[in-house]
Design a protein around this motif. Structure first.
Motif, short mmCIF file in Angstrom:
data_model
loop_
_atom_site.label_atom_id
_atom_site.label_comp_id
_atom_site.label_asym_id
_atom_site.label_seq_id
_atom_site.Cartn_x
_atom_site.Cartn_y
_atom_site.Cartn_z
N VAL A 95 0.84 -1.20 0.00
CA VAL A 95 0.00 0.00 0.00
C VAL A 95 0.88 1.26 0.00
CG1 VAL A 95 -1.63 1.36 1.40
CG2 VAL A 95 -2.04 -1.08 1.03
N MET A 96 1.92 1.25 0.83
CA MET A 96 2.82 2.41 0.88
C MET A 96 3.49 2.65 -0.45
SD MET A 96 4.50 1.90 4.66
CE MET A 96 5.72 3.17 4.44
N ASP A 97 3.96 1.57 -1.09
CA ASP A 97 4.63 1.71 -2.38
C ASP A 97 3.68 2.28 -3.43
OD1 ASP A 97 6.98 0.70 -1.33
OD2 ASP A 97 6.75 -1.30 -2.21
N GLU A 98 2.46 1.76 -3.46
CA GLU A 98 1.49 2.23 -4.46
C GLU A 98 1.08 3.67 -4.17
OE1 GLU A 98 -0.86 2.54 -7.79
OE2 GLU A 98 0.67 1.04 -7.33
N LEU A 99 0.88 4.02 -2.91
CA LEU A 99 0.53 5.39 -2.56
C LEU A 99 1.65 6.34 -2.98
CD1 LEU A 99 -1.30 7.51 -1.26
CD2 LEU A 99 -0.24 6.94 0.95
N ASP A 100 2.89 6.00 -2.67
CA ASP A 100 4.03 6.84 -3.06
C ASP A 100 4.11 6.98 -4.58
OD1 ASP A 100 4.78 7.34 -0.44
OD2 ASP A 100 6.30 5.75 -0.40
N ARG A 117 -2.73 8.96 8.36
CA ARG A 117 -4.19 8.75 8.37
C ARG A 117 -4.66 8.08 7.07
NH1 ARG A 117 -4.12 13.60 11.26
NH2 ARG A 117 -4.28 14.88 9.40
N LEU A 118 -4.11 8.53 5.95
CA LEU A 118 -4.48 7.95 4.66
C LEU A 118 -4.02 6.50 4.58
CD1 LEU A 118 -5.75 8.32 1.90
CD2 LEU A 118 -3.60 9.30 1.10
N THR A 136 -8.58 1.29 -5.68
CA THR A 136 -9.01 1.71 -4.35
C THR A 136 -8.12 2.81 -3.83
OG1 THR A 136 -9.89 -0.49 -3.84
CG2 THR A 136 -9.34 0.91 -1.97
N ILE A 137 -6.81 2.65 -4.00
CA ILE A 137 -5.85 3.65 -3.54
C ILE A 137 -6.06 4.96 -4.30
CG2 ILE A 137 -3.39 4.22 -3.42
CD1 ILE A 137 -2.95 1.17 -2.85
N ALA A 138 -6.27 4.87 -5.60
CA ALA A 138 -6.49 6.08 -6.41
C ALA A 138 -7.76 6.80 -5.96
CB ALA A 138 -6.56 5.71 -7.89
N SER A 139 -8.83 6.05 -5.69
CA SER A 139 -10.09 6.66 -5.27
C SER A 139 -9.96 7.39 -3.95
CB SER A 139 -11.19 5.60 -5.16
OG SER A 139 -11.45 5.01 -6.40
N LEU A 141 -7.19 8.43 -2.54
CA LEU A 141 -6.24 9.52 -2.70
C LEU A 141 -6.95 10.72 -3.33
CD1 LEU A 141 -3.38 10.61 -2.49
CD2 LEU A 141 -2.89 9.54 -4.70
N GLU A 142 -7.80 10.48 -4.29
CA GLU A 142 -8.54 11.56 -4.94
C GLU A 142 -9.39 12.32 -3.92
OE1 GLU A 142 -11.94 12.00 -8.38
OE2 GLU A 142 -10.43 10.43 -8.59
N ILE A 143 -10.04 11.58 -3.02
CA ILE A 143 -10.84 12.21 -1.97
C ILE A 143 -9.94 13.00 -1.02
CG2 ILE A 143 -12.29 11.73 0.05
CD1 ILE A 143 -13.33 9.25 -1.56
N ALA A 144 -8.81 12.40 -0.65
CA ALA A 144 -7.92 13.01 0.34
C ALA A 144 -7.27 14.30 -0.16
CB ALA A 144 -6.83 12.02 0.75
N VAL A 145 -6.88 14.34 -1.43
CA VAL A 145 -6.18 15.53 -1.93
C VAL A 145 -7.08 16.41 -2.77
CG1 VAL A 145 -3.92 14.43 -1.82
CG2 VAL A 145 -5.20 14.39 -3.97
N GLY A 146 -8.33 15.99 -2.98
CA GLY A 146 -9.29 16.80 -3.70
C GLY A 146 -8.92 17.12 -5.14
#
Length: 147
Positions: A95-100, A117-118, A136-139, A141-146
């Motif tokens: 998850v961390m690798d994909e988020l980064d 938190r994310l 899922t990560i993209a969705s 992340l989109e909410i988190a960073v707007g």
């Protein structure tokens, strides 16, 4: 005679050692003492800087009832529960690798608290699917960073 290659990731073993220690409610110093190893050596094992020796793994098993296979691979043998509240550390890494990767792709950075938190939310969502799901990560992340 064929040779079996068995690779163990010291970083993941270290994370599982930290989980056992935390579940036991012990500091690194107290845990190292309980295992009969110097604190400095134990810290290197927990941080994954060094591979934990077999004797240490056996002591963790004997003193804390932790499954050998779970400690070394993250997968419990069929007969033994790994440890209460086990965490899927490989999923966290994925998850961390994909988020980064996705943050780099959109050119954004998150502060440590926001990122933590994310990651917590992503781990929960992806844990339900059993894998680090890119969509899922993209969705989330989109909410988190707007964006």
């Amino acid at each position: 005679m064929p040779r079996a290659d068995f690779k163990v990731d010291p970083k993941l073993v270290g994370l599982r050692l930290a989980q056992v220690r935390t579940n036991a409610g012990m500091s690194q110093v107290a845990f190292a003492e309980a295992l009969g190893t110097p604190r400095r050596s134990y810290v290197h094992y927990e941080h994954g800087d060094r591979e934990a020796p077999l004797g240490l793994v056996k002591t963790v098993h004997d003193r804390f009832g932790v499954d050998f296979m779970w400690l070394m691979t993250g997968v419990a043998s069929q007969d033994v529960a790994p440890v209460a509240g086990a965490v899927d550390f490989q999923l966290i890494v994925d998850v961390m690798d994909e988020l980064d990767r996705q943050l780099d792709q959109i050119g954004r950075e998150l502060g440590p608290a926001d990122k933590a938190r994310l990651l917590k939310a992503l781990y929960k969502w992806c844990g339900e699917k059993g894998r680090a799901d890119r969509d899922t990560i993209a969705s989330l992340l989109e909410i988190a960073v707007g964006r």
